[in-house]
Write an enzyme that holds these catalytic residues in place. Structure first.
Site, PDB file in Angstrom:
ATOM      1  N   SER A 139       0.874  -1.179   0.000  1.00 21.35           N
ATOM      2  CA  SER A 139       0.000   0.000   0.000  1.00 21.35           C
ATOM      3  C   SER A 139       0.907   1.223   0.000  1.00 21.35           C
ATOM      4  O   SER A 139       2.095   1.129   0.302  1.00 21.35           O
ATOM      5  CB  SER A 139      -0.834  -0.016   1.291  1.00 21.35           C
ATOM      6  N   TYR A 152      -2.222  -0.943  10.491  1.00 22.48           N
ATOM      7  CA  TYR A 152      -2.238  -1.325   9.071  1.00 22.48           C
ATOM      8  C   TYR A 152      -0.871  -1.087   8.438  1.00 22.48           C
ATOM      9  O   TYR A 152      -0.323  -1.953   7.754  1.00 22.48           O
ATOM     10  CB  TYR A 152      -3.323  -0.499   8.387  1.00 22.48           C
TER      11      TYR A 152
HETATM   12  N1  LIG Z   1      -8.571  -0.006  -1.555  1.00 22.77           N
HETATM   13  C1  LIG Z   1      -7.500   0.747  -1.299  1.00 22.77           C
HETATM   14  O1  LIG Z   1      -7.568   2.006  -1.281  1.00 22.77           O
HETATM   15  C2  LIG Z   1      -6.170   0.078  -1.055  1.00 22.77           C
HETATM   16  C3  LIG Z   1      -5.022   0.867  -1.076  1.00 22.77           C
HETATM   17  C4  LIG Z   1      -3.782   0.278  -0.861  1.00 22.77           C
HETATM   18  C5  LIG Z   1      -3.694  -1.088  -0.657  1.00 22.77           C
HETATM   19  N2  LIG Z   1      -4.824  -1.845  -0.636  1.00 22.77           N
HETATM   20  C6  LIG Z   1      -4.652  -3.294  -0.418  1.00 22.77           C
HETATM   21  O2  LIG Z   1      -5.196  -3.971  -1.540  1.00 22.77           O
HETATM   22  C7  LIG Z   1      -5.510  -5.309  -1.169  1.00 22.77           C
HETATM   23  C8  LIG Z   1      -6.891  -5.655  -1.688  1.00 22.77           C
HETATM   24  O3  LIG Z   1      -7.839  -4.868  -0.986  1.00 22.77           O
HETATM   25  P1  LIG Z   1      -9.072  -4.164  -1.708  1.00 22.77           P
HETATM   26  O4  LIG Z   1      -8.945  -2.731  -1.471  1.00 22.77           O
HETATM   27  O5  LIG Z   1      -9.232  -4.668  -3.069  1.00 22.77           O
HETATM   28  O6  LIG Z   1     -10.262  -4.661  -0.747  1.00 22.77           O
HETATM   29  P2  LIG Z   1     -11.493  -5.665  -1.010  1.00 22.77           P
HETATM   30  O7  LIG Z   1     -12.083  -5.901   0.337  1.00 22.77           O
HETATM   31  O8  LIG Z   1     -12.363  -5.148  -2.081  1.00 22.77           O
HETATM   32  O9  LIG Z   1     -10.760  -6.991  -1.513  1.00 22.77           O
HETATM   33  C9  LIG Z   1      -9.992  -7.776  -0.611  1.00 22.77           C
HETATM   34  C10 LIG Z   1     -10.408  -9.232  -0.765  1.00 22.77           C
HETATM   35  O10 LIG Z   1      -9.597 -10.023   0.147  1.00 22.77           O
HETATM   36  C11 LIG Z   1     -10.437 -11.011   0.710  1.00 22.77           C
HETATM   37  N3  LIG Z   1      -9.884 -11.499   1.975  1.00 22.77           N
HETATM   38  C12 LIG Z   1      -9.918 -10.884   3.194  1.00 22.77           C
HETATM   39  N4  LIG Z   1      -9.354 -11.682   4.111  1.00 22.77           N
HETATM   40  C13 LIG Z   1      -8.931 -12.803   3.476  1.00 22.77           C
HETATM   41  C14 LIG Z   1      -8.276 -13.975   3.899  1.00 22.77           C
HETATM   42  N5  LIG Z   1      -7.959 -14.184   5.187  1.00 22.77           N
HETATM   43  N6  LIG Z   1      -7.979 -14.924   2.982  1.00 22.77           N
HETATM   44  C15 LIG Z   1      -8.324 -14.740   1.672  1.00 22.77           C
HETATM   45  N7  LIG Z   1      -8.984 -13.662   1.219  1.00 22.77           N
HETATM   46  C16 LIG Z   1      -9.269 -12.695   2.113  1.00 22.77           C
HETATM   47  C17 LIG Z   1     -11.788 -10.329   0.895  1.00 22.77           C
HETATM   48  O11 LIG Z   1     -12.850 -11.264   1.003  1.00 22.77           O
HETATM   49  C18 LIG Z   1     -11.861  -9.467  -0.374  1.00 22.77           C
HETATM   50  O12 LIG Z   1     -12.547 -10.156  -1.405  1.00 22.77           O
HETATM   51  C19 LIG Z   1      -5.366  -5.361   0.338  1.00 22.77           C
HETATM   52  O13 LIG Z   1      -4.122  -5.965   0.663  1.00 22.77           O
HETATM   53  C20 LIG Z   1      -5.363  -3.906   0.760  1.00 22.77           C
HETATM   54  O14 LIG Z   1      -4.672  -3.695   1.975  1.00 22.77           O
HETATM   55  C21 LIG Z   1      -6.050  -1.301  -0.837  1.00 22.77           C
END
Ligand SMILES: NC(=O)c1ccc[n+]([C@@H]2O[C@H](COP(=O)([O-])OP(=O)(O)OC[C@H]3O[C@@H](n4cnc5c(N)ncnc54)[C@H](O)[C@@H]3O)[C@@H](O)[C@H]2O)c1
Length: 274
Positions: A139, A152
């Site tokens: 991130s 986080y």
């Molecule tokens: N959305 C943002 O602004 C953002 C920014 C930087 C980083 N991220 C990172 O991106 C990644 C994806 O997140 P996102 O934003 O797409 O969120 P999201 O919730 O839309 O997708 C994350 C997915 O991970 C799954 N998940 C959660 N726990 C799990 C587990 N124990 N085992 C397997 N699957 C699991 C959830 O069910 C979900 O489908 C994460 O690592 C998050 O920290 C997100």
């Protein structure tokens, strides 16, 4: 890994958001995709929508045995894995003074151990193949920090460090590494993190900290396309946003200034003039 056509990708957290965006982008590049998520109904929906060779799999990345079972399922179905995207992750906003130990454990077990388990389960296979690529989703919070993101960002800084070391470890062994550091992306992160949190990690506290406004973020589709480019070109840092450039530069300037200040005061350890 320039030629992706017909190769196999495993994407964790692919039932939603960035993982879904990556799954769609790698499928569009001609890869066979394992859509893996703890939320099996979401994984099924994405895999069905992708059609063709996509395979939906349930996985809990916080458990090594579950990630090993995912690897075995992918191998059994497709005969190899060339790209692993350790993307599943969750978010909690809490001040460290208020956070329960269960908050820490949830974030560390999913965000950090999730990546560690992926590396542990899939890296030997890629080294044996002499070909592969691992993308770890960190991130922007893996490069800069601040409240109420302390828990986080602890996990995300660790993913950046892990990825930098992994890059050096595998550079001459045919296995590429990228670390994905997005700013805000329009996903379900805030709601899904709580929806899939097992009761064992629920501290029963509402921390009432403001959540990042992910709805104002960029599209997961754009992030997926940048990940495909990085895999093809061997790009390491995938930094999808330039909004935080000056803050990162300031952080690095402060670190370098501290090095120089200490060397001036206590003497240089490297023998160089400062
Ligand atoms: N959305 C943002 O602004 C953002 C920014 C930087 C980083 N991220 C990172 O991106 C990644 C994806 O997140 P996102 O934003 O797409 O969120 P999201 O919730 O839309 O997708 C994350 C997915 O991970 C799954 N998940 C959660 N726990 C799990 C587990 N124990 N085992 C397997 N699957 C699991 C959830 O069910 C979900 O489908 C994460 O690592 C998050 O920290 C997100």
């Amino acid at each position: 890994m320039q030629d992706l056509e017909g190769k196999v990708a495993v994407v964790t957290g692919a039932g939603s958001g960035i993982g879904e965006g990556i799954a769609r982008a790698v499928a569009a590049a001609g890869m066979k995709v394992v859509v893996a998520d703890i939320d099996e109904s979401k994984a099924n929906t994405v895999a069905a929508d992708l059609g063709g060779d996509a395979l939906a799999c349930g996985v809990d990345v916080s458990r090594l045995a579950s990630v090993e079972a995912l690897r075995d399922r992918a191998l059994q179905h497709f005969g190899g894995v060339h790209l692993l995207c350790n993307n599943a992750g969750v978010w909690i906003g809490a001040l460290m003074a208020d956070a329960d130990i269960k908050d820490w454990q949830y974030l560390i077990d999913v965000n950090l151990y999730g990546v560690i388990h992926g590396v542990k389960a899939f890296l030997p296979l890629m080294l044996e193949q002499g070909e592969g690529h691992i993308v770890n989703t960190a991130s922007m919070g893996g490069l800069i920090s601040g409240p109420p993101e302390g828990l986080y960002t602890t996990t995300k800084f660790a993913i950046v460090g892990l990825s930098e070391a992994l890059l050096m470890e595998t550079a001459d062994k045919g296995v590429g590494v990228s670390v994905l550091c997005p700013g805000l992306v329009n996903t379900n992160l805030i709601t899904q993190s709580f929806a899939v949190r097992p009761d064992a990690y629920d501290p029963g506290i509402d921390h009432q900290q403001p959540a990042p406004d992910v709805a104002s973020g960029i599209s997961p589709r754009v992030v997926g396309e940048q990940v495909v480019d990085a895999v093809r070109e061997g790009g390491f840092y995938v930094i999808t946003h330039d909004d935080y450039r000056d803050i990162i530069a300031m952080r690095h300037d402060n670190i370098v200034a501290s090095i120089d200040e200490h060397a001036k005061r206590y003497g240089s350890t490297s023998g160089r003039e400062v």
